[in-house]
Design an enzyme around this catalytic site. Structure first.
Site, PDB file in Angstrom:
ATOM      1  N   ASP A   1       2.968  37.567   0.078  1.00 34.29           N
ATOM      2  CA  ASP A   1       3.634  37.476   1.382  1.00 34.29           C
ATOM      3  C   ASP A   1       3.529  36.052   1.941  1.00 34.29           C
ATOM      4  O   ASP A   1       3.011  35.136   1.283  1.00 34.29           O
ATOM      5  CB  ASP A   1       3.128  38.570   2.342  1.00 34.29           C
ATOM      6  CG  ASP A   1       1.782  38.260   2.993  1.00 34.29           C
ATOM      7  OD1 ASP A   1       1.329  37.092   2.967  1.00 34.29           O
ATOM      8  OD2 ASP A   1       1.181  39.184   3.563  1.00 34.29           O
TER       9      ASP A   1
ATOM     10  N   VAL B   1       1.710  34.334   3.970  1.00 35.71           N
ATOM     11  CA  VAL B   1       0.489  33.543   4.169  1.00 35.71           C
ATOM     12  C   VAL B   1      -0.404  33.488   2.929  1.00 35.71           C
ATOM     13  O   VAL B   1      -1.505  32.959   2.984  1.00 35.71           O
ATOM     14  CB  VAL B   1      -0.337  34.053   5.376  1.00 35.71           C
ATOM     15  CG1 VAL B   1       0.434  33.885   6.656  1.00 35.71           C
ATOM     16  CG2 VAL B   1      -0.775  35.494   5.188  1.00 35.71           C
ATOM     17  N   LYS B   2       0.061  34.011   1.816  1.00 36.09           N
ATOM     18  CA  LYS B   2      -0.813  34.076   0.648  1.00 36.09           C
ATOM     19  C   LYS B   2      -0.766  32.787  -0.184  1.00 36.09           C
ATOM     20  O   LYS B   2       0.166  31.981  -0.062  1.00 36.09           O
ATOM     21  CB  LYS B   2      -0.446  35.289  -0.206  1.00 36.09           C
ATOM     22  CG  LYS B   2      -0.667  36.629   0.515  1.00 36.09           C
ATOM     23  CD  LYS B   2      -2.051  36.770   1.121  1.00 36.09           C
ATOM     24  CE  LYS B   2      -2.460  38.187   1.431  1.00 36.09           C
ATOM     25  NZ  LYS B   2      -1.837  38.749   2.654  1.00 36.09           N
ATOM     26  N   THR B   3      -1.768  32.647  -1.065  1.00 35.14           N
ATOM     27  CA  THR B   3      -1.946  31.418  -1.852  1.00 35.14           C
ATOM     28  C   THR B   3      -0.688  31.050  -2.626  1.00 35.14           C
ATOM     29  O   THR B   3      -0.345  29.885  -2.747  1.00 35.14           O
ATOM     30  CB  THR B   3      -3.133  31.579  -2.825  1.00 35.14           C
ATOM     31  OG1 THR B   3      -4.207  32.174  -2.115  1.00 35.14           O
ATOM     32  CG2 THR B   3      -3.548  30.243  -3.398  1.00 35.14           C
ATOM     33  N   MET B   4      -0.020  32.049  -3.190  1.00 35.85           N
ATOM     34  CA  MET B   4       1.341  31.794  -3.709  1.00 35.85           C
ATOM     35  C   MET B   4       2.248  32.872  -3.124  1.00 35.85           C
ATOM     36  O   MET B   4       1.813  33.983  -2.849  1.00 35.85           O
ATOM     37  CB  MET B   4       1.383  31.775  -5.236  1.00 35.85           C
ATOM     38  CG  MET B   4       0.800  32.983  -5.917  1.00 35.85           C
ATOM     39  SD  MET B   4       1.078  32.945  -7.715  1.00 35.85           S
ATOM     40  CE  MET B   4       2.732  33.623  -7.819  1.00 35.85           C
TER      41      MET B   4
END
Ligand code: PLP
Length: 400
Positions: free
Chosen positions: A183, A185-188
């Site tokens: 999503d 805000v995730k790292t990828m």
């Protein structure tokens, strides 16, 4: 922190390959797609990157948890143990399958406390979901050992820890299944999306069927419409555009993490000057994905005082004890059993609430989270901003 910071030409190129075929869909259209299978290829590459045999892409990290619970046979009446510090999605998935979320304490890893997990296992416990919060490993080997003694499967909620490892082994590969989120805000990121990884071929087949209305995906003369099914499913299919973005982001993941690590080293050195400050317990500092930098002050009052200084300098930290999305006592809708269903489901069965959640039930977590301050570690962090944050930390060191 998030992969959207580095969205660029590579993602556009991957997306364009999909747009040129016009096949936006994960299945079918063998001729028109001219060999382009983005989701399938993303599944294979992501699983291999983590060190797992199989990957199943889905629409979100929450869907990934739901599909993982479904193929483990979890359902109404069962209990699933997770932790007091996580995003609401972890227990939403447990509720959505009809099971009861049970919360274990966290320790200074900011993840599940194995000793408290052991106390909370009952005959009804059908799965355990430790979370690797903020890119750092849980005490996963200990947790899996306890689960194994009771023959209970472990799902690792690895939503926040893509690319992270523990002693060289990819997070998400310790339990039966590991789930990921892509999503905003995730790292990828894929815009939205999720993935489940496993080494178990049977579980993978069941996930592939369940997430696609039960389609068994067996070749037959009738095509997709002629496919059989063994059980009812749902629709959690990822689309080709998401798979395309996922491929481009995965190719950048190691470099994103490397940059974050450099930034984190600088922040850590500046914070270390604050008297009494201690760092989050890292199971494997070289393996974490460095999306966040977390530290404790000796008391809640000290943590708040330090954050006041940081805020005054324009560099306030996240104070999770006051955050309503990630911490048990703040989940008033869960604690209050609030649901749209007139019957009270999923909190009720036989008209009675099955578990009443006490906001004060997890004192060990409170004693830890109340003293915690956290910075997000961006990928694109200017030297100017980094210097500003470090100066604010040094000012806090002098003030408290
Ligand atoms: C983001 C997140 C999820 C859910 O992911 P979505 O893709 O937003 O559904 C699940 N668990 C944790 C710990 C998360 O941070």
């Amino acid at each position: 922190m998030p992969g959207f910071e580095v969205f660029g030409e590579e993602e556009k190129k991957e997306i364009l390959e999909v747009l040129e075929t016009g096949v936006l869909f994960r299945y079918e259209f063998p001729e028109q797609r001219k060999g382009v299978w983005k989701v399938k290829s993303f599944e294979e590459k992501f699983a291999a990157y983590c060190g797992a045999k199989y990957g199943q892409a889905v629409t979100s990290g929450t869907a990934a948890l739901k599909v993982a619970l479904a193929v483990l046979g979890v359902g109404p009446g069962d209990e699933v143990i997770t932790q007091s510090f996580t995003f609401v999605a972890t227990w939403e998935a447990i509720l959505d399958i009809g099971a009861v979320p049970i919360f274990a304490e966290v320790d200074e890893t900011l993840n599940m406390d194995p000793a408290d997990l052991a106390k909370k296992i009952t005959a009804k416990t059908k799965a355990i979901i430790p979370v690797h919060m903020m890119g750092g490993a849980a005490r996963i080997e200990e947790i899996v050992a306890i689960a194994d003694q009771h023959k209970i499967p472990v799902i690792e909620d690895t939503a926040q820890a893509a690319g992270a490892r523990l002693n060289g082994k990819g997070l998400g590969t310790f339990g039966k299944l590991g789930t990921f989120s892509f999503d905003a805000v995730k790292t990828m990121t894929c815009g939205e999306g999720g993935m489940i990884i496993t080494d178990d071929e049977n579980l993978w087949r069941q996930m592939s069927e369940y997430h696609d209305h039960g389609h068994d995906h067996v070749q037959n003369p009738g095509g997709r419409g002629g496919e059989g099914r063994s059980f009812v499913g749902f629709n959690y299919r990822m689309m080709e555009l998401q798979g395309a973005i996922g491929l481009a982001q995965l190719a950048k993941l190691d470099s994103m993490i490397a940059t974050q690590k450099q930034h984190k080293v600088r922040l850590k050195a500046a914070a270390a000057k604050i008297p009494g400050l201690t760092f989050r317990h890292e199971m494997d500092e070289s393996g974490e994905n460095a999306t966040f930098f977390s530290f404790f002050l000796p008391t809640k009052e000290k943590a708040l005082a330090v954050n006041e200084v940081l805020k005054a300098e324009g560099c306030g930290a996240i104070y999770f004890a006051g955050n309503t999305w990630h911490y048990y006592p703040k989940w008033e809708h869960l604690l209050g059993g609030k649901t749209l269903a007139a019957s009270g489901w999923p909190f009720t069965s036989h008209d009675k609430r099955r578990v009443v959640y006490d906001p004060a039930a997890l004192p060990k977590s409170a004693a830890i989270i109340d003293r915690l301050l956290v910075f997000q570690v961006p990928i694109k962090l200017s030297e100017e901003r980094l210097t500003q944050i470090c100066a604010a930390l040094e000012k806090a060191a002098a003030a408290v």
